[in-house]
Design an enzyme around this catalytic site. Structure first.
Site, PDB file in Angstrom:
ATOM      1  N   ARG A   1      15.168   6.312   1.203  1.00 29.20           N
ATOM      2  CA  ARG A   1      13.772   6.754   1.168  1.00 29.20           C
ATOM      3  C   ARG A   1      13.629   7.885   2.167  1.00 29.20           C
ATOM      4  O   ARG A   1      14.099   7.766   3.310  1.00 29.20           O
ATOM      5  CB  ARG A   1      12.863   5.576   1.563  1.00 29.20           C
ATOM      6  CG  ARG A   1      11.394   5.900   1.481  1.00 29.20           C
ATOM      7  CD  ARG A   1      10.533   4.775   2.029  1.00 29.20           C
ATOM      8  NE  ARG A   1      10.130   5.039   3.396  1.00 29.20           N
ATOM      9  CZ  ARG A   1       9.077   4.468   3.994  1.00 29.20           C
ATOM     10  NH1 ARG A   1       8.345   3.577   3.338  1.00 29.20           N
ATOM     11  NH2 ARG A   1       8.770   4.757   5.229  1.00 29.20           N
ATOM     12  N   TYR A  34       2.451   9.557   7.522  1.00 31.60           N
ATOM     13  CA  TYR A  34       3.043   8.235   7.333  1.00 31.60           C
ATOM     14  C   TYR A  34       4.573   8.311   7.288  1.00 31.60           C
ATOM     15  O   TYR A  34       5.142   9.189   6.638  1.00 31.60           O
ATOM     16  CB  TYR A  34       2.558   7.576   6.027  1.00 31.60           C
ATOM     17  CG  TYR A  34       3.395   6.366   5.718  1.00 31.60           C
ATOM     18  CD1 TYR A  34       3.203   5.190   6.435  1.00 31.60           C
ATOM     19  CD2 TYR A  34       4.449   6.432   4.814  1.00 31.60           C
ATOM     20  CE1 TYR A  34       4.025   4.100   6.243  1.00 31.60           C
ATOM     21  CE2 TYR A  34       5.278   5.346   4.611  1.00 31.60           C
ATOM     22  CZ  TYR A  34       5.064   4.191   5.327  1.00 31.60           C
ATOM     23  OH  TYR A  34       5.901   3.123   5.151  1.00 31.60           O
ATOM     24  N   ASP A  50       7.601   7.288  -0.311  1.00 29.43           N
ATOM     25  CA  ASP A  50       6.422   6.425  -0.201  1.00 29.43           C
ATOM     26  C   ASP A  50       5.199   7.285   0.114  1.00 29.43           C
ATOM     27  O   ASP A  50       5.143   7.942   1.156  1.00 29.43           O
ATOM     28  CB  ASP A  50       6.657   5.404   0.931  1.00 29.43           C
ATOM     29  CG  ASP A  50       5.604   4.303   0.946  1.00 29.43           C
ATOM     30  OD1 ASP A  50       4.587   4.427   0.228  1.00 29.43           O
ATOM     31  OD2 ASP A  50       5.801   3.316   1.685  1.00 29.43           O
ATOM     32  N   HIS A 110       2.192   5.994   0.336  1.00 37.07           N
ATOM     33  CA  HIS A 110       1.389   5.095   1.179  1.00 37.07           C
ATOM     34  C   HIS A 110      -0.112   5.211   0.900  1.00 37.07           C
ATOM     35  O   HIS A 110      -0.930   5.338   1.820  1.00 37.07           O
ATOM     36  CB  HIS A 110       1.701   5.321   2.659  1.00 37.07           C
ATOM     37  CG  HIS A 110       1.839   4.031   3.411  1.00 37.07           C
ATOM     38  ND1 HIS A 110       0.875   3.576   4.261  1.00 37.07           N
ATOM     39  CD2 HIS A 110       2.800   3.096   3.406  1.00 37.07           C
ATOM     40  CE1 HIS A 110       1.260   2.410   4.768  1.00 37.07           C
ATOM     41  NE2 HIS A 110       2.421   2.090   4.254  1.00 37.07           N
ATOM     42  N   GLU A 131       6.319   5.745  -4.569  1.00 37.06           N
ATOM     43  CA  GLU A 131       5.723   4.444  -4.231  1.00 37.06           C
ATOM     44  C   GLU A 131       4.265   4.568  -3.796  1.00 37.06           C
ATOM     45  O   GLU A 131       3.914   5.514  -3.076  1.00 37.06           O
ATOM     46  CB  GLU A 131       6.568   3.857  -3.091  1.00 37.06           C
ATOM     47  CG  GLU A 131       6.050   2.561  -2.527  1.00 37.06           C
ATOM     48  CD  GLU A 131       6.894   2.128  -1.339  1.00 37.06           C
ATOM     49  OE1 GLU A 131       8.074   2.539  -1.225  1.00 37.06           O
ATOM     50  OE2 GLU A 131       6.373   1.373  -0.487  1.00 37.06           O
ATOM     51  N   GLU A 137       3.536  -3.729  -2.527  1.00 38.14           N
ATOM     52  CA  GLU A 137       3.887  -4.383  -1.257  1.00 38.14           C
ATOM     53  C   GLU A 137       2.706  -5.115  -0.642  1.00 38.14           C
ATOM     54  O   GLU A 137       2.912  -6.035   0.147  1.00 38.14           O
ATOM     55  CB  GLU A 137       4.492  -3.376  -0.266  1.00 38.14           C
ATOM     56  CG  GLU A 137       3.516  -2.331   0.241  1.00 38.14           C
ATOM     57  CD  GLU A 137       4.143  -1.375   1.240  1.00 38.14           C
ATOM     58  OE1 GLU A 137       5.242  -0.875   0.959  1.00 38.14           O
ATOM     59  OE2 GLU A 137       3.526  -1.146   2.290  1.00 38.14           O
ATOM     60  N   ARG A 167       6.823  -4.351  -6.290  1.00 36.27           N
ATOM     61  CA  ARG A 167       7.324  -4.480  -4.913  1.00 36.27           C
ATOM     62  C   ARG A 167       6.856  -5.726  -4.169  1.00 36.27           C
ATOM     63  O   ARG A 167       6.966  -5.830  -2.960  1.00 36.27           O
ATOM     64  CB  ARG A 167       6.946  -3.213  -4.125  1.00 36.27           C
ATOM     65  CG  ARG A 167       7.906  -2.113  -4.458  1.00 36.27           C
ATOM     66  CD  ARG A 167       7.670  -0.843  -3.740  1.00 36.27           C
ATOM     67  NE  ARG A 167       7.370  -0.900  -2.325  1.00 36.27           N
ATOM     68  CZ  ARG A 167       8.250  -1.217  -1.380  1.00 36.27           C
ATOM     69  NH1 ARG A 167       9.482  -1.514  -1.679  1.00 36.27           N
ATOM     70  NH2 ARG A 167       7.876  -1.230  -0.119  1.00 36.27           N
ATOM     71  N   GLU A 214      14.342  -2.997  -0.533  1.00 33.88           N
ATOM     72  CA  GLU A 214      14.162  -2.181   0.683  1.00 33.88           C
ATOM     73  C   GLU A 214      14.851  -2.877   1.850  1.00 33.88           C
ATOM     74  O   GLU A 214      14.777  -4.099   1.998  1.00 33.88           O
ATOM     75  CB  GLU A 214      12.664  -2.030   0.980  1.00 33.88           C
ATOM     76  CG  GLU A 214      12.364  -1.182   2.201  1.00 33.88           C
ATOM     77  CD  GLU A 214      10.861  -1.021   2.455  1.00 33.88           C
ATOM     78  OE1 GLU A 214      10.063  -1.770   1.849  1.00 33.88           O
ATOM     79  OE2 GLU A 214      10.501  -0.148   3.261  1.00 33.88           O
ATOM     80  N   TRP A 267      -4.723   4.350   5.005  1.00 34.72           N
ATOM     81  CA  TRP A 267      -3.532   4.595   5.816  1.00 34.72           C
ATOM     82  C   TRP A 267      -2.307   4.261   4.996  1.00 34.72           C
ATOM     83  O   TRP A 267      -2.298   3.343   4.212  1.00 34.72           O
ATOM     84  CB  TRP A 267      -3.539   3.765   7.095  1.00 34.72           C
ATOM     85  CG  TRP A 267      -2.269   4.054   7.857  1.00 34.72           C
ATOM     86  CD1 TRP A 267      -1.983   5.187   8.560  1.00 34.72           C
ATOM     87  CD2 TRP A 267      -1.098   3.234   7.915  1.00 34.72           C
ATOM     88  NE1 TRP A 267      -0.699   5.127   9.057  1.00 34.72           N
ATOM     89  CE2 TRP A 267      -0.142   3.935   8.666  1.00 34.72           C
ATOM     90  CE3 TRP A 267      -0.782   1.985   7.385  1.00 34.72           C
ATOM     91  CZ2 TRP A 267       1.113   3.438   8.924  1.00 34.72           C
ATOM     92  CZ3 TRP A 267       0.467   1.477   7.632  1.00 34.72           C
ATOM     93  CH2 TRP A 267       1.415   2.195   8.392  1.00 34.72           C
TER      94      TRP A 267
HETATM   95  O1  KDG Z   1       3.047  -3.560   7.530  1.00 31.71           O
HETATM   96  C1  KDG Z   1       3.024  -2.344   6.856  1.00 31.71           C
HETATM   97  C2  KDG Z   1       4.431  -1.832   6.591  1.00 31.71           C
HETATM   98  O2  KDG Z   1       5.249  -2.854   6.079  1.00 31.71           O
HETATM   99  C3  KDG Z   1       4.402  -0.688   5.620  1.00 31.71           C
HETATM  100  O3  KDG Z   1       3.703   0.379   6.191  1.00 31.71           O
HETATM  101  C4  KDG Z   1       5.812  -0.273   5.283  1.00 31.71           C
HETATM  102  O4  KDG Z   1       5.023   0.956   3.385  1.00 31.71           O
HETATM  103  C5  KDG Z   1       5.916   0.368   3.957  1.00 31.71           C
HETATM  104  C6  KDG Z   1       7.225   0.297   3.297  1.00 31.71           C
HETATM  105  O5  KDG Z   1       7.302   0.749   2.166  1.00 31.71           O
HETATM  106  O6  KDG Z   1       8.157  -0.227   3.901  1.00 31.71           O
HETATM  107 MG    MG Z   2       5.509   1.206   1.280  1.00 36.87          MG
END
Ligand code: KDG
Ligand code: MG
Length: 402
Positions: free
Chosen positions: A147, A159, A210, A212, A236, A262, A283, A339, A402
């Site tokens: 990643r 991020y 990612d 995010h 992602e 996630e 995920r 991951e 975020w």
């Molecule tokens: O607790 C939040 C994290 O696990 C996250 O920000 C990590 O987005 C993330 C990832 O894909 O690992």
């Molecule tokens: Mg993530």
């Protein structure tokens, strides 16, 4: 086999982890991860006040019945706190069942479907050059999938950009740090990152990214299109997914594979995404989605629609979750990728484990159970240290995702 005792262990060997330990009258015990980043104490209270009292005296082998009891019996269903608590119980009970059988957990689930679990590591840097170098370091370590995140000119605290070294830890302040986000800067920058990575590292390496949750659906569609020439393994969390239908718009515009889930904790969070084939990878993970029992249900639904798994495995998921996830991954028919963000040496010492990394794959090992233990004496040396995840604001001050 009766449950005689259950205890919650909170430890902070570099970051906070919550672990549930369940003991039985036959001397077999199991452990489960209950860590919910930045909200750890809520799960501790849920377990201690509402779950442990109803576990004592139950038959540890009745995993399904206990799962249903905790889910339906609470009246209040779903949600990250509830589902992380249920997950911890479920993981500990699967650990017990496999230990009692003298088998590694993947054998109880149905046996290995593959020789190893393909994992992706995290390469990040303050700019494109640093990230390209970090990708090189991961390739040297044997990773086949990486990643990539990088700092964005004009964006303070993008991020995924670490503060150096292999460990990226976003939850690092007692009160949430405020970061600033600019979508136009990011949308201009991200394709340049992957153009450089393909030019420098070639076509063989799998690259992931990612977003995010930072984009609106139409912005996500645009980014997906712009990244198509660089053949990502996935993009992602391109947009928040509470509104699952939002992914229809993204999907219509791009062939870049999409991963999400996630922060999901139930099959209902991804039902539309899966049934309409709006995503390619789901995920959800052991700790936040109700344990092995519920993850199996999600993966089963996903398999019907050719959606593959790609479980979350950031450092805030403890080695206990990683161990259980790897047994699941080795078995699950529609596995995609896992991951793998490495934990610190302090964390690895508190959680001795059987899993090992070789040539880009993790293997859970053949120790009976899920193969992860906790050194309680060492854990006690690292008291809880409150830390929260950052928040993001747009340049005009509007609170963003975020
Ligand atoms: O607790 C939040 C994290 O696990 C996250 O920000 C990590 O987005 C993330 C990832 O894909 O690992
Ligand atoms: Mg993530």
């Amino acid at each position: 086999m009766k449950i005689t005792r259950a205890t919650v262990i909170v430890t902070c060997p570099g970051r906070n982890f919550v672990t549930l330990k369940i003991e039985t009258d036959e001397g077999v015990y199991g452990i489960g991860d209950a860590t919910l980043n930045g909200r750890e104490k809520a799960v501790v209270a849920y377990l201690e006040d509402h779950v442990i009292p109803v576990l004592i005296g139950r038959d540890a082998h009745r995993i399904e019945d206990i799962w249903q009891y905790l889910y339906k019996g609470a009246y209040w269903r779903r949600g990250p706190v509830t589902m992380s608590a249920i997950a911890a119980v479920d993981t500990a009970l699967w650990d017990i069942k496999a230990k009692a059988a003298g088998l590694p957990l993947y054998q109880i689930l149905g046996g290995a479907s593959r020789e190893g679990v393909l994992v992706y590591g995290h390469a990040n840097g303050a700019d494109i050059g640093e990230t390209a170098d970090a990708v090189g370091r991961y390739r040297d370590m044997g990773y086949r999938a990486i990643r990539a995140q990088s700092g964005v000119p004009g964006v303070k605290g993008a991020y995924g950009v670490g503060k150096g070294g292999l460990y990226y830890e976003p939850a690092d302040s007692a009160l949430p740090e405020e970061t600033v986000w600019s979508t136009p800067h990011y949308l201009r920058h991200a394709p340049k990152l992957f153009e450089r990575l393909r030019a420098e590292h070639g076509e063989e390496i799998e690259l992931l990214h990612d977003v995010h949750h930072r984009l609106t659906p139409i912005e996500a569609a645009r980014l997906g299109k712009d990244l198509e020439p660089f053949r990502l393994f996935w993009m992602e969390d391109c947009t928040p997914a509470e509104n699952q239908e939002a992914f229809r718009l993204v999907r219509r515009h791009t062939t870049t594979p999409l991963a999400v889930g996630e922060i999901f904790n139930s099959v209902h969070d991804c039902r539309t995404l899966i049934q309409e084939q709006l995503i390619d990878f789901i995920r959800t993970t052991v700790v936040h989605a109700g344990g092995i029992t519920h993850l199996r249900q999600i993966a089963g639904l996903a398999a019907l629609y050719q959606v593959r798994t790609g479980s979350h495995g950031a450092t805030d998921l403890s080695p206990v979750c990683m161990g259980a996830a790897l047994h699941f991954d080795l078995w699950v028919p529609n596995f995609g990728i896992q991951e793998y963000m490495r934990h610190t040496e302090e964390t690895d010492a508190v959680f001795p484990h059987a899993y090992r990394f070789e040539n880009g794959y993790l293997h859970p090992g053949d120790t009976p159970g899920h193969g992860v233990d906790i050194d309680e004496a060492l854990a006690a040396k690292y008291p809880y240290n409150p830390k929260q995840l950052p928040v993001a604001r747009l340049t005009d001050g509007t609170l963003w995702n975020w």
